[in-house]
Write a protein that holds these residues in place. Sequence first.
Motif, PDB file in Angstrom:
ATOM      1  N   TYR A  45     -57.092 -81.740  35.182  1.00 19.11           N
ATOM      2  CA  TYR A  45     -57.198 -83.381  35.789  1.00 19.11           C
ATOM      3  C   TYR A  45     -56.082 -83.937  36.105  1.00 19.11           C
ATOM      4  CZ  TYR A  45     -61.875 -83.290  34.158  1.00 19.11           C
ATOM      5  OH  TYR A  45     -63.343 -82.817  33.833  1.00 19.11           O
ATOM      6  N   GLY A  46     -54.537 -82.214  36.260  1.00 22.15           N
ATOM      7  CA  GLY A  46     -53.357 -83.496  36.594  1.00 22.15           C
ATOM      8  C   GLY A  46     -53.088 -84.417  35.530  1.00 22.15           C
ATOM      9  N   TRP A  47     -52.967 -84.488  34.330  1.00 20.73           N
ATOM     10  CA  TRP A  47     -52.654 -85.432  33.550  1.00 20.73           C
ATOM     11  C   TRP A  47     -50.697 -85.630  33.261  1.00 20.73           C
ATOM     12  CZ3 TRP A  47     -56.882 -84.476  29.537  1.00 20.73           C
ATOM     13  CH2 TRP A  47     -58.343 -84.991  30.091  1.00 20.73           C
ATOM     14  N   GLY A  48     -49.815 -85.103  33.915  1.00 17.21           N
ATOM     15  CA  GLY A  48     -48.821 -85.309  33.523  1.00 17.21           C
ATOM     16  C   GLY A  48     -48.244 -84.046  33.312  1.00 17.21           C
ATOM     17  N   ARG A  49     -46.904 -83.741  33.111  1.00 17.69           N
ATOM     18  CA  ARG A  49     -46.004 -83.071  32.933  1.00 17.69           C
ATOM     19  C   ARG A  49     -45.607 -82.408  31.368  1.00 17.69           C
ATOM     20  NH1 ARG A  49     -40.291 -84.256  34.542  1.00 17.69           N
ATOM     21  NH2 ARG A  49     -40.607 -86.500  32.804  1.00 17.69           N
ATOM     22  N   ASN A  50     -46.448 -83.213  30.385  1.00 11.14           N
ATOM     23  CA  ASN A  50     -46.172 -83.287  29.281  1.00 11.14           C
ATOM     24  C   ASN A  50     -47.873 -82.836  28.757  1.00 11.14           C
ATOM     25  OD1 ASN A  50     -44.004 -83.783  28.765  1.00 11.14           O
ATOM     26  ND2 ASN A  50     -45.276 -86.305  27.842  1.00 11.14           N
ATOM     27  N   ASN A  51     -48.581 -81.542  29.805  1.00 11.82           N
ATOM     28  CA  ASN A  51     -50.091 -80.426  29.648  1.00 11.82           C
ATOM     29  C   ASN A  51     -50.056 -79.842  28.204  1.00 11.82           C
ATOM     30  OD1 ASN A  51     -50.655 -82.449  32.056  1.00 11.82           O
ATOM     31  ND2 ASN A  51     -50.345 -80.545  33.054  1.00 11.82           N
ATOM     32  N   PHE A  52     -51.468 -79.969  27.809  1.00 10.39           N
ATOM     33  CA  PHE A  52     -51.100 -78.889  26.932  1.00 10.39           C
ATOM     34  C   PHE A  52     -50.490 -77.275  27.086  1.00 10.39           C
ATOM     35  CE2 PHE A  52     -54.022 -76.285  24.382  1.00 10.39           C
ATOM     36  CZ  PHE A  52     -53.023 -75.998  23.234  1.00 10.39           C
ATOM     37  N   ASN A  53     -49.563 -76.298  26.567  1.00  9.01           N
ATOM     38  CA  ASN A  53     -49.397 -75.143  26.970  1.00  9.01           C
ATOM     39  C   ASN A  53     -50.022 -74.272  26.089  1.00  9.01           C
ATOM     40  OD1 ASN A  53     -48.109 -73.018  27.660  1.00  9.01           O
ATOM     41  ND2 ASN A  53     -47.112 -73.262  29.121  1.00  9.01           N
ATOM     42  N   VAL A  54     -51.206 -73.677  26.024  1.00  8.10           N
ATOM     43  CA  VAL A  54     -51.559 -72.987  25.313  1.00  8.10           C
ATOM     44  C   VAL A  54     -50.664 -71.609  25.035  1.00  8.10           C
ATOM     45  CG1 VAL A  54     -52.894 -70.933  26.535  1.00  8.10           C
ATOM     46  CG2 VAL A  54     -53.838 -71.328  24.304  1.00  8.10           C
ATOM     47  N   GLU A  55     -49.693 -71.011  26.045  1.00  8.62           N
ATOM     48  CA  GLU A  55     -48.604 -70.076  25.398  1.00  8.62           C
ATOM     49  C   GLU A  55     -48.014 -70.899  24.580  1.00  8.62           C
ATOM     50  OE1 GLU A  55     -45.543 -66.846  27.610  1.00  8.62           O
ATOM     51  OE2 GLU A  55     -47.257 -68.017  28.550  1.00  8.62           O
ATOM     52  N   VAL A  56     -47.489 -72.319  24.947  1.00 13.01           N
ATOM     53  CA  VAL A  56     -45.998 -72.415  23.802  1.00 13.01           C
ATOM     54  C   VAL A  56     -46.980 -72.939  22.361  1.00 13.01           C
ATOM     55  CG1 VAL A  56     -45.064 -74.675  23.489  1.00 13.01           C
ATOM     56  CG2 VAL A  56     -44.850 -73.791  25.503  1.00 13.01           C
ATOM     57  N   PHE A  57     -47.864 -73.048  22.541  1.00 14.03           N
ATOM     58  CA  PHE A  57     -48.727 -73.637  21.051  1.00 14.03           C
ATOM     59  C   PHE A  57     -49.405 -71.876  20.493  1.00 14.03           C
ATOM     60  CE2 PHE A  57     -53.268 -72.754  19.688  1.00 14.03           C
ATOM     61  CZ  PHE A  57     -53.030 -74.402  18.511  1.00 14.03           C
ATOM     62  N   PHE A  58     -49.606 -70.917  21.026  1.00 16.39           N
ATOM     63  CA  PHE A  58     -49.557 -69.568  20.585  1.00 16.39           C
ATOM     64  C   PHE A  58     -48.285 -69.544  19.664  1.00 16.39           C
ATOM     65  CE2 PHE A  58     -53.734 -68.483  22.465  1.00 16.39           C
ATOM     66  CZ  PHE A  58     -54.895 -68.581  21.336  1.00 16.39           C
ATOM     67  N   ASP A  59     -47.213 -69.735  20.261  1.00 17.30           N
ATOM     68  CA  ASP A  59     -46.008 -68.979  20.172  1.00 17.30           C
ATOM     69  C   ASP A  59     -45.180 -70.135  18.728  1.00 17.30           C
ATOM     70  OD1 ASP A  59     -43.346 -68.016  20.191  1.00 17.30           O
ATOM     71  OD2 ASP A  59     -42.474 -69.621  20.437  1.00 17.30           O
ATOM     72  N   GLU A  60     -45.664 -71.310  18.736  1.00 19.19           N
ATOM     73  CA  GLU A  60     -45.455 -72.214  17.636  1.00 19.19           C
ATOM     74  C   GLU A  60     -46.466 -71.436  16.020  1.00 19.19           C
ATOM     75  OE1 GLU A  60     -45.620 -76.954  17.448  1.00 19.19           O
ATOM     76  OE2 GLU A  60     -46.395 -76.216  19.507  1.00 19.19           O
ATOM     77  N   ILE A  61     -47.596 -71.517  16.540  1.00 15.88           N
ATOM     78  CA  ILE A  61     -48.610 -70.393  15.540  1.00 15.88           C
ATOM     79  C   ILE A  61     -48.128 -68.996  14.304  1.00 15.88           C
ATOM     80  CG2 ILE A  61     -51.061 -69.808  15.090  1.00 15.88           C
ATOM     81  CD1 ILE A  61     -50.547 -73.064  14.930  1.00 15.88           C
ATOM     82  N   LEU A  62     -47.546 -68.678  16.206  1.00 18.87           N
ATOM     83  CA  LEU A  62     -46.770 -67.437  15.514  1.00 18.87           C
ATOM     84  C   LEU A  62     -45.452 -67.567  14.569  1.00 18.87           C
ATOM     85  CD1 LEU A  62     -46.653 -63.607  15.639  1.00 18.87           C
ATOM     86  CD2 LEU A  62     -44.967 -64.545  17.401  1.00 18.87           C
ATOM     87  N   ARG A  63     -45.089 -68.498  14.697  1.00 16.79           N
ATOM     88  CA  ARG A  63     -43.999 -68.819  13.751  1.00 16.79           C
ATOM     89  C   ARG A  63     -44.380 -69.291  12.452  1.00 16.79           C
ATOM     90  NH1 ARG A  63     -40.817 -72.782  15.693  1.00 16.79           N
ATOM     91  NH2 ARG A  63     -41.887 -73.233  17.798  1.00 16.79           N
ATOM     92  N   VAL A  64     -45.165 -70.060  12.340  1.00 12.11           N
ATOM     93  CA  VAL A  64     -46.219 -70.264  11.306  1.00 12.11           C
ATOM     94  C   VAL A  64     -46.236 -69.363  10.404  1.00 12.11           C
ATOM     95  CG1 VAL A  64     -47.467 -71.990  10.386  1.00 12.11           C
ATOM     96  CG2 VAL A  64     -46.519 -73.094  12.121  1.00 12.11           C
ATOM     97  N   PHE A  65     -47.515 -68.987  11.351  1.00 12.88           N
ATOM     98  CA  PHE A  65     -47.943 -67.382  10.638  1.00 12.88           C
ATOM     99  C   PHE A  65     -46.673 -66.453   9.949  1.00 12.88           C
ATOM    100  CE2 PHE A  65     -51.794 -68.482  11.489  1.00 12.88           C
ATOM    101  CZ  PHE A  65     -52.844 -68.296  10.354  1.00 12.88           C
ATOM    102  N   MET A  66     -45.398 -66.371  10.501  1.00  9.09           N
ATOM    103  CA  MET A  66     -44.627 -65.169  10.086  1.00  9.09           C
ATOM    104  C   MET A  66     -43.638 -66.016   8.084  1.00  9.09           C
ATOM    105  SD  MET A  66     -42.796 -64.546  14.189  1.00  9.09           S
ATOM    106  CE  MET A  66     -41.616 -63.982  13.560  1.00  9.09           C
ATOM    107  N   MET A  67     -43.088 -67.351   8.974  1.00  6.01           N
ATOM    108  CA  MET A  67     -43.211 -67.921   7.561  1.00  6.01           C
ATOM    109  C   MET A  67     -43.527 -67.888   6.147  1.00  6.01           C
ATOM    110  SD  MET A  67     -40.429 -69.812   6.460  1.00  6.01           S
ATOM    111  CE  MET A  67     -39.409 -70.265   7.800  1.00  6.01           C
TER     112      MET A  67
END
Length: 306
Positions: A45-67
């Motif tokens: 739908y082209g909702w702009g540059r601030n699209n949800f990026n699943v790769e960035v999201f999973f990287d955040e999740i990984l850091r949370v679980f590592m901690m």
Amino acid sequence: MLKIKEVFKVFSKRNKIEKPIEISVEVRNRVIMLLIDLSNNDREYGWGRNNFNVEVFFDEILRVFMMRLGKFDLIDRNDGIVNGVGTFLLNCEGEMFLDFIEDSFKSNEFRKVWIDKKNEFIENINYIFSIEGIKFELTKYKEYWREEGRGKVLESTTYPKIICKEDIFINSELIEPAIELLMDDRFKNANNEFLEGLEHYKHKRYKESIASCCCALESVMKIISSINKWQYSDNATGLPLIKNIIEKSQSPNWYEGIISPTLTLRNKLGPHGKGTNEIIPTKVQAQLQINLVASQLIFLIEEYII
């Protein structure tokens, strides 16, 4: 930077896990598919540059679980972030997968998802759990905004939590409509107090549950009075508040009897009910208070506001 306290405010840390929680690979796959679909929809739908990026999201999740687990890494980096974290989530304990679902809503990347899509994500997960006979479900997501200058600023957020259907009747025909009404921004404090009462009940803190639910009722009566411009004392409690509402609205006097049972339970079994002997409320008494308050909240809001 990770907020360390938030890292440990998850399902597995709130609950005593007595036996393994079974979450099938198929259910886990579906939840991950829903997340990937959110990313695909943003691009479609082209909702702009601030699209949800699943790769960035999973990287955040990984850091949370590592901690949370105290480990420097959990995946094979050669697989890439999405596949690596996906493999971890497919093989972790059931309670950890439920933690992951709660973590999703708190991630910076997930904030980019539109609120209607967040709620659709919740509904889809709850539906998947229901058809698979999984006894858990997600509570609602809510944002509270305030006016500032010419725009609005996000003041606070109520994040979804995984709850056990057997622990609390949160999805009942009585409790859920009450919570829906309290999602109105005007009832922010009352909403938090009622949810706090449910959380106390879940952890068998029945005295605190009874008191918190009564606080929610009193908050709603104060908000009703403010909306209708009926003056009341700031330190007024339940009985004076309902008497004032009855007088100012010219309601029948017997309306007082609708509210008084909740106040009696709080006074006899809550913090005010100790006296010389320790009083220990039962589970059934706490259930009664929750059901009473839920029905009273619905009655008061629909009678005096809606």
